[in-house]
Scaffold this motif. Structure first.
Motif, PDB file in Angstrom:
ATOM      1  N   PRO A   1     -35.905 -36.964 -24.474  1.00  0.00           N
ATOM      2  CA  PRO A   1     -35.748 -37.852 -25.630  1.00  0.00           C
ATOM      3  C   PRO A   1     -34.286 -38.163 -25.985  1.00  0.00           C
ATOM      4  CG  PRO A   1     -37.441 -36.238 -26.073  1.00  0.00           C
ATOM      5  CD  PRO A   1     -36.807 -35.849 -24.769  1.00  0.00           C
ATOM      6  N   LEU A   2     -33.402 -37.183 -25.931  1.00  0.00           N
ATOM      7  CA  LEU A   2     -32.004 -37.426 -26.279  1.00  0.00           C
ATOM      8  C   LEU A   2     -31.367 -38.422 -25.307  1.00  0.00           C
ATOM      9  CD1 LEU A   2     -29.602 -36.874 -28.079  1.00  0.00           C
ATOM     10  CD2 LEU A   2     -29.078 -34.873 -26.657  1.00  0.00           C
ATOM     11  N   ARG A   3     -31.698 -38.317 -24.053  1.00  0.00           N
ATOM     12  CA  ARG A   3     -31.155 -39.250 -23.054  1.00  0.00           C
ATOM     13  C   ARG A   3     -31.658 -40.671 -23.316  1.00  0.00           C
ATOM     14  NH1 ARG A   3     -31.149 -38.377 -16.514  1.00  0.00           N
ATOM     15  NH2 ARG A   3     -29.413 -39.783 -16.172  1.00  0.00           N
ATOM     16  N   LEU A   4     -32.931 -40.817 -23.602  1.00  0.00           N
ATOM     17  CA  LEU A   4     -33.499 -42.140 -23.868  1.00  0.00           C
ATOM     18  C   LEU A   4     -32.934 -42.745 -25.155  1.00  0.00           C
ATOM     19  CD1 LEU A   4     -37.200 -41.506 -22.809  1.00  0.00           C
ATOM     20  CD2 LEU A   4     -35.386 -42.626 -21.489  1.00  0.00           C
ATOM     21  N   VAL A   5     -32.760 -41.922 -26.185  1.00  0.00           N
ATOM     22  CA  VAL A   5     -32.160 -42.412 -27.425  1.00  0.00           C
ATOM     23  C   VAL A   5     -30.723 -42.856 -27.164  1.00  0.00           C
ATOM     24  CG1 VAL A   5     -31.343 -41.696 -29.720  1.00  0.00           C
ATOM     25  CG2 VAL A   5     -33.658 -41.120 -28.985  1.00  0.00           C
ATOM     26  N   SER A   6     -29.990 -42.101 -26.375  1.00  0.00           N
ATOM     27  CA  SER A   6     -28.608 -42.461 -26.047  1.00  0.00           C
ATOM     28  C   SER A   6     -28.539 -43.793 -25.313  1.00  0.00           C
ATOM     29  CB  SER A   6     -27.963 -41.362 -25.210  1.00  0.00           C
ATOM     30  OG  SER A   6     -27.912 -40.151 -25.933  1.00  0.00           O
ATOM     31  N   LEU A   7     -29.435 -44.007 -24.376  1.00  0.00           N
ATOM     32  CA  LEU A   7     -29.488 -45.294 -23.669  1.00  0.00           C
ATOM     33  C   LEU A   7     -29.848 -46.417 -24.637  1.00  0.00           C
ATOM     34  CD1 LEU A   7     -31.212 -44.239 -20.331  1.00  0.00           C
ATOM     35  CD2 LEU A   7     -28.830 -44.911 -20.660  1.00  0.00           C
ATOM     36  N   GLY A   8     -30.752 -46.129 -25.565  1.00  0.00           N
ATOM     37  CA  GLY A   8     -31.104 -47.122 -26.581  1.00  0.00           C
ATOM     38  C   GLY A   8     -29.916 -47.478 -27.465  1.00  0.00           C
ATOM     39  N   LEU A   9     -29.087 -46.496 -27.763  1.00  0.00           N
ATOM     40  CA  LEU A   9     -27.889 -46.761 -28.566  1.00  0.00           C
ATOM     41  C   LEU A   9     -26.894 -47.645 -27.816  1.00  0.00           C
ATOM     42  CD1 LEU A   9     -27.355 -43.262 -30.224  1.00  0.00           C
ATOM     43  CD2 LEU A   9     -28.045 -45.395 -31.358  1.00  0.00           C
ATOM     44  N   ILE A  10     -26.790 -47.448 -26.514  1.00  0.00           N
ATOM     45  CA  ILE A  10     -25.919 -48.318 -25.719  1.00  0.00           C
ATOM     46  C   ILE A  10     -26.437 -49.744 -25.763  1.00  0.00           C
ATOM     47  CG2 ILE A  10     -25.067 -48.841 -23.389  1.00  0.00           C
ATOM     48  CD1 ILE A  10     -25.130 -45.792 -22.850  1.00  0.00           C
ATOM     49  N   VAL A  11     -27.739 -49.907 -25.594  1.00  0.00           N
ATOM     50  CA  VAL A  11     -28.342 -51.246 -25.648  1.00  0.00           C
ATOM     51  C   VAL A  11     -28.134 -51.856 -27.036  1.00  0.00           C
ATOM     52  CG1 VAL A  11     -30.525 -52.521 -25.543  1.00  0.00           C
ATOM     53  CG2 VAL A  11     -30.013 -50.784 -23.823  1.00  0.00           C
ATOM     54  N   ALA A  12     -28.297 -51.058 -28.091  1.00  0.00           N
ATOM     55  CA  ALA A  12     -28.074 -51.558 -29.453  1.00  0.00           C
ATOM     56  C   ALA A  12     -26.618 -51.993 -29.628  1.00  0.00           C
ATOM     57  CB  ALA A  12     -28.438 -50.486 -30.479  1.00  0.00           C
ATOM     58  N   GLY A  13     -25.693 -51.246 -29.056  1.00  0.00           N
ATOM     59  CA  GLY A  13     -24.288 -51.616 -29.126  1.00  0.00           C
ATOM     60  C   GLY A  13     -23.996 -52.920 -28.403  1.00  0.00           C
ATOM     61  N   ILE A  14     -24.624 -53.114 -27.247  1.00  0.00           N
ATOM     62  CA  ILE A  14     -24.461 -54.364 -26.491  1.00  0.00           C
ATOM     63  C   ILE A  14     -24.968 -55.539 -27.321  1.00  0.00           C
ATOM     64  CG2 ILE A  14     -25.289 -55.653 -24.470  1.00  0.00           C
ATOM     65  CD1 ILE A  14     -25.318 -52.933 -22.978  1.00  0.00           C
ATOM     66  N   ILE A  15     -26.141 -55.375 -27.904  1.00  0.00           N
ATOM     67  CA  ILE A  15     -26.726 -56.440 -28.736  1.00  0.00           C
ATOM     68  C   ILE A  15     -25.839 -56.703 -29.951  1.00  0.00           C
ATOM     69  CG2 ILE A  15     -28.684 -57.044 -30.215  1.00  0.00           C
ATOM     70  CD1 ILE A  15     -30.440 -55.459 -28.164  1.00  0.00           C
TER      71      ILE A  15
END
Length: 74
Positions: free
Chosen positions: A52-66
């Protein structure tokens, strides 16, 4: 050969993006997409853990890109 071709295509697309976006935004998006894509392929193809922590971290990167794209004037 495939890697070199992919690198050339990627740099070409970065060049196109930089015609419409500031350099900092274009580069950050380019690096972020590459990082998320590499991590996703590691999870999907190489059996790396998808905790879960890895997936949340990837989601944060995507949120930052957006967020960068939305905050950049058109």
């Amino acid at each position: 050969m495939g890697t070199v071709l992919s690198m050339l295509i990627s740099l070409g697309l970065l060049g196109i993006a930089m015609k419409h976006l500031p350099v900092g935004t274009a580069y950050a998006v380019w690096v972020g997409v590459g990082a998320v894509g590499t991590a996703a392929l590691g999870i999907l193809l190489l059996g790396e853990p998808a905790n879960p922590l890895r997936l949340v971290s990837l989601g944060l990167i995507v949120a930052g890109i957006i967020g960068l794209k939305l905050a950049t004037p058109a």
